[in-house]
Design a protein around this motif. Structure first.
Motif, PDB file in Angstrom:
ATOM      1  N   ILE A 271       0.832  -1.199   0.000  1.00 18.64           N
ATOM      2  CA  ILE A 271       0.000   0.000   0.000  1.00 18.64           C
ATOM      3  C   ILE A 271       0.869   1.252   0.000  1.00 18.64           C
ATOM      4  N   ARG A 272       1.958   1.226   0.733  1.00 24.45           N
ATOM      5  CA  ARG A 272       2.829   2.395   0.809  1.00 24.45           C
ATOM      6  C   ARG A 272       3.391   2.740  -0.566  1.00 24.45           C
ATOM      7  N   ARG A 273       3.802   1.746  -1.298  1.00 24.43           N
ATOM      8  CA  ARG A 273       4.354   2.014  -2.633  1.00 24.43           C
ATOM      9  C   ARG A 273       3.271   2.478  -3.604  1.00 24.43           C
ATOM     10  N   TYR A 274       2.064   1.919  -3.491  1.00 19.59           N
ATOM     11  CA  TYR A 274       0.962   2.384  -4.348  1.00 19.59           C
ATOM     12  C   TYR A 274       0.675   3.859  -4.096  1.00 19.59           C
ATOM     13  N   LEU A 275       0.609   4.263  -2.829  1.00 21.19           N
ATOM     14  CA  LEU A 275       0.348   5.660  -2.508  1.00 21.19           C
ATOM     15  C   LEU A 275       1.475   6.557  -3.015  1.00 21.19           C
ATOM     16  N   GLY A 276       2.699   6.072  -2.939  1.00 16.82           N
ATOM     17  CA  GLY A 276       3.814   6.843  -3.468  1.00 16.82           C
ATOM     18  C   GLY A 276       3.717   7.035  -4.968  1.00 16.82           C
ATOM     19  N   MET A 277       3.314   5.999  -5.692  1.00 16.67           N
ATOM     20  CA  MET A 277       3.150   6.105  -7.153  1.00 16.67           C
ATOM     21  C   MET A 277       2.038   7.088  -7.504  1.00 16.67           C
ATOM     22  N   VAL A 278       0.929   7.051  -6.747  1.00 18.40           N
ATOM     23  CA  VAL A 278      -0.163   7.989  -7.009  1.00 18.40           C
ATOM     24  C   VAL A 278       0.297   9.419  -6.778  1.00 18.40           C
ATOM     25  N   PHE A 279       1.052   9.649  -5.702  1.00 21.85           N
ATOM     26  CA  PHE A 279       1.546  10.997  -5.399  1.00 21.85           C
ATOM     27  C   PHE A 279       2.469  11.496  -6.503  1.00 21.85           C
ATOM     28  N   LEU A 280       3.412  10.667  -6.940  1.00 25.68           N
ATOM     29  CA  LEU A 280       4.327  11.083  -7.995  1.00 25.68           C
ATOM     30  C   LEU A 280       3.581  11.350  -9.307  1.00 25.68           C
ATOM     31  N   SER A 281       2.547  10.566  -9.591  1.00 27.37           N
ATOM     32  CA  SER A 281       1.765  10.787 -10.820  1.00 27.37           C
ATOM     33  C   SER A 281       1.049  12.131 -10.764  1.00 27.37           C
TER      34      SER A 281
END
Length: 669
Positions: free
Chosen positions: A647-657
């Motif tokens: 989940i942490r990595r998914y949220l990071g990808m959404v933020f960077l996008s």
């Protein structure tokens, strides 16, 4: 006329619902095909009426569907009326054929719901007068035909064909979406009326032309966008194959003509060179591919690529002539293109119906396992021969007329001012002549190996004639092939309004010429009379038969045919399809198909038979599509890891996008 055609589409859509409900019921087949036949005959009559007596201003119907601020616009003008006539004529014969052929269908519930929907989609594409309605109808047509390709989905080859077809159809729709988006411009004028007459920069016009070629050409089967066609057309039931090959490809041609000749407006002279080159390559490579096939339906599918190439050669000539202000020559080339659209629809449907009759009688598509069917299926063989003569462009049938007009247009090239066109047009004319010769060889091979000689299998030995409705559909198409060949002047005059709409000119009126002769430019240059040619052939053949039977011998004598020194009456002593094509394969296939022959000759005293193995590859598939498929597979395998992130990595990808998108918006000029 537009209201009548839309009502017929509504009947077809209702028929699709009936087919869904009654697909497994014995009464479903005659009900669905009967309703489809009535609806398409009425729609054909409406289209012909619009062609014969076009209104001063084409009527437009706006329905409260589609985009809220636009609605759904439908309109029939001279161009759409012609293509509507082609679509519904082919559809009517397919429904008539399906009444008989459908008895042999293994899974009617997978055909009956989608066939009327497919017919409705093609009609809607031709009538659509706005970008949203056009694209929606185009995708509806593609999905309905995809479902028909997968009617026999348990066959692995059919599943692969459906997958390739769906990918290519989606790719073509994307290209058309971009094309119409560019034509609409930043103001969003999605109605075709708003797109007409807008001046566009040369770069924008070039991009629209290229995207239209990709989008429409992928559906029409132009090389190198043809890879789906020889897979999907043979996979479908035979009357659906006739519709896809003889009709749906014409809807794709309509899309190209509507965009390039109508919506885009004036185009530069070199645009004709691009279309000419692609059309010439498609014509030659298509017939070469067809010559190498042993699957009868795949052979016919590849020959569609050739005939679509001929149409695009004529369209390229029309573009070149129109850009140089040569209205009469442009009208000649454009009329040749439209006439070949109609002619190919007739004889290709006839040939696919004949292949379906052979398939239902023998359950074989491999011509190497056929032979001798002329004695067991005389009506089918005679009508298939008519289609072979027509597609080989031999007089007095219809295929000759349209190709002859295309050559007449080629002969106008010395009047073009650009040296590039002066050199290229005769070269493409030579490719057309080569394609015509190879087409003759291809269909001599197809008819001879399939219907002549001795049966090569037990299935061919036990074949029998098909039902009367199937024969009636083939006979009707055969008669139309003859009528279109001996009375082409009527068709040429009927096409004049469409030519004037597209290229701003029309051919001279042909009805005023004596003896039903057609004169494309002037009598001092060339003329053709199909009726006199037909009468001369009929009279000469009758006199020859009379002389032989009356004077050459007093009685009909029967004797064994010359057996070339092989007295054993075995089918193994006959020519095969492979041996017939071997000389042409050795001349062309090493370059066009990377063909390799491997001979296994056992030593003296070894009882094993000698073997000749031939390997052929489609270079377009190997060099273009296979690397792309491999790259997509490699990327998909790597991207597959994303589903196992935390989940942490998914949220990071959404933020960077989100940060990336905000930066793009901030920097956008």
């Amino acid at each position: 006329m537009t209201v009548v055609s839309l009502a017929c589409v509504a009947v077809l859509l209702a028929t699709a619902v009936v087919g869904m409900a009654a697909g497994r019921h014995p009464a479903g087949r005659p009900l669905v095909y009967g309703l489809g036949l009535v609806a398409t005959v009425v729609a054909f009559g409406s289209a012909v009426a619009a062609m014969v007596a076009p209104p001063a201003a084409a009527s437009e119907v706006v329905l409260p569907l589609g985009l809220p601020w636009l609605g759904a616009h439908f309109r029939i003008d001279a161009l759409s009326a012609f293509f509507l006539a082609v679509v519904n004529l082919g559809a009517a014969f397919a429904c008539l054929y399906g009444l008989g052929y459908g008895r042999h269908e293994e899974a009617p519930h997978r055909v009956l719901p989608f066939l009327p929907a497919f017919l409705a989609g093609m009609n809607l594409v031709v009538m659509a007068a706005d970008a949203f309605g056009f694209l929606l109808s185009w995708e509806f047509m593609s999905l309905a035909s995809w479902a028909l390709v997968l009617a026999h989905h348990r066959d692995p080859e059919n599943g692969h064909a459906g997958y390739v077809y769906l990918v290519m159809a989606s790719f073509g729709t994307l290209a058309l979406l971009l094309t119409l988006g560019l034509l609409a411009g930043p103001d969003g004028g999605y109605a075709f009326a708003a797109m007409r007459g807008v001046e566009r920069e040369a770069g924008m016009a070039t991009l629209v032309l290229v995207l239209a070629l990709i989008g429409a050409g992928s559906k029409a089967g132009l090389v190198p966008l043809h890879v789906w066609l020889p897979l999907a057309h043979p996979a479908a039931p035979s009357h659906v194959s006739a519709l896809m090959s003889g009709v749906m490809t014409k809807v794709a041609i309509y899309g190209f003509v509507r965009i390039v000749f109508d919506l885009l407006g004036p185009s530069p002279w070199w645009s004709g060179m691009v279309v000419l080159a692609i059309g010439g390559a498609s014509a030659v490579l298509g017939v070469l591919y067809a010559l190498m096939q042993t699957d009868l339906k795949r052979l016919l599918a590849y020959s569609t690529i050739e005939n679509v190439g001929i149409v695009f050669v004529a369209l390229g000539l029309a573009l070149a002539f129109r850009s140089n202000g040569m209205a009469l020559a442009a009208a000649l080339a454009f009329t040749a293109a439209l006439l070949h659209v109609l002619n190919h629809s007739l004889f290709k449907s006839l040939l696919f119906f004949g292949a379906g009759a052979v398939l239902s009688a023998t359950h074989e598509r491999n011509v190497e396992r056929l032979g001798g069917l002329i004695h067991r299926m005389p009506a089918t063989s005679a009508l298939f021969l008519v289609g072979c003569v027509a597609i080989s462009a031999l007089p007095p049938l219809n295929g000759f007329v349209s190709e002859w007009l295309a050559f007449q247009a080629v002969l106008q090239s010395p009047e073009l001012p650009q040296w590039g066109l002066r050199i290229m047009v005769p070269a493409v004319g030579g490719l057309l002549a080569l394609a015509a010769a190879l087409a003759g060889a291809c269909f001599v091979r197809a008819f001879g190996i399939t219907f002549l000689g001795r049966p090569r299998s037990a299935a061919a030995e036990a074949a029998h004639e098909v039902d009367r409705l199937s024969i009636a559909a083939m006979a009707g198409l055969g008669v139309l092939c003859l009528l279109a060949g001996i009375l082409p002047g009527t068709l040429i005059d009927a096409l004049a309004p469409a030519a004037e709409l597209a290229v701003g000119g029309r051919m001279p009126a042909q009805q005023a010429v004596d003896w039903l002769t057609i004169v494309p430019i002037a009598e001092s240059r060339s003329s053709y009379n199909g009726l006199l040619v037909f009468l001369f052939i009929a009279a000469s053949a009758s006199l020859a038969v009379l002389a032989i039977h009356r004077f050459a011998s007093r009685a009909v004598r029967r004797a064994p045919a010359w057996d070339c020194g092989f007295p054993v009456p075995s089918p193994d002593t006959q020519y095969t399809a492979g041996s017939f094509a071997q000389p042409i394969r050795r001349v062309f296939a090493s370059m066009a198909f990377r063909a390799r022959e491997r001979v296994e000759m056992p030593p003296p005293g070894d009882p094993r038979p000698a073997r000749l193995t031939v390997e052929m590859h489609d270079p377009v598939w190997d060099w273009l599509y296979a690397p792309v498929a491999a790259a997509v597979g490699w990327i998909a395998d790597r991207m597959n890891r994303l589903q196992f992130l935390t989940i942490r990595r998914y949220l990071g990808m959404v933020f960077l996008s989100l940060v990336g998108l905000l930066m793009v918006i901030a920097l956008w000029p």
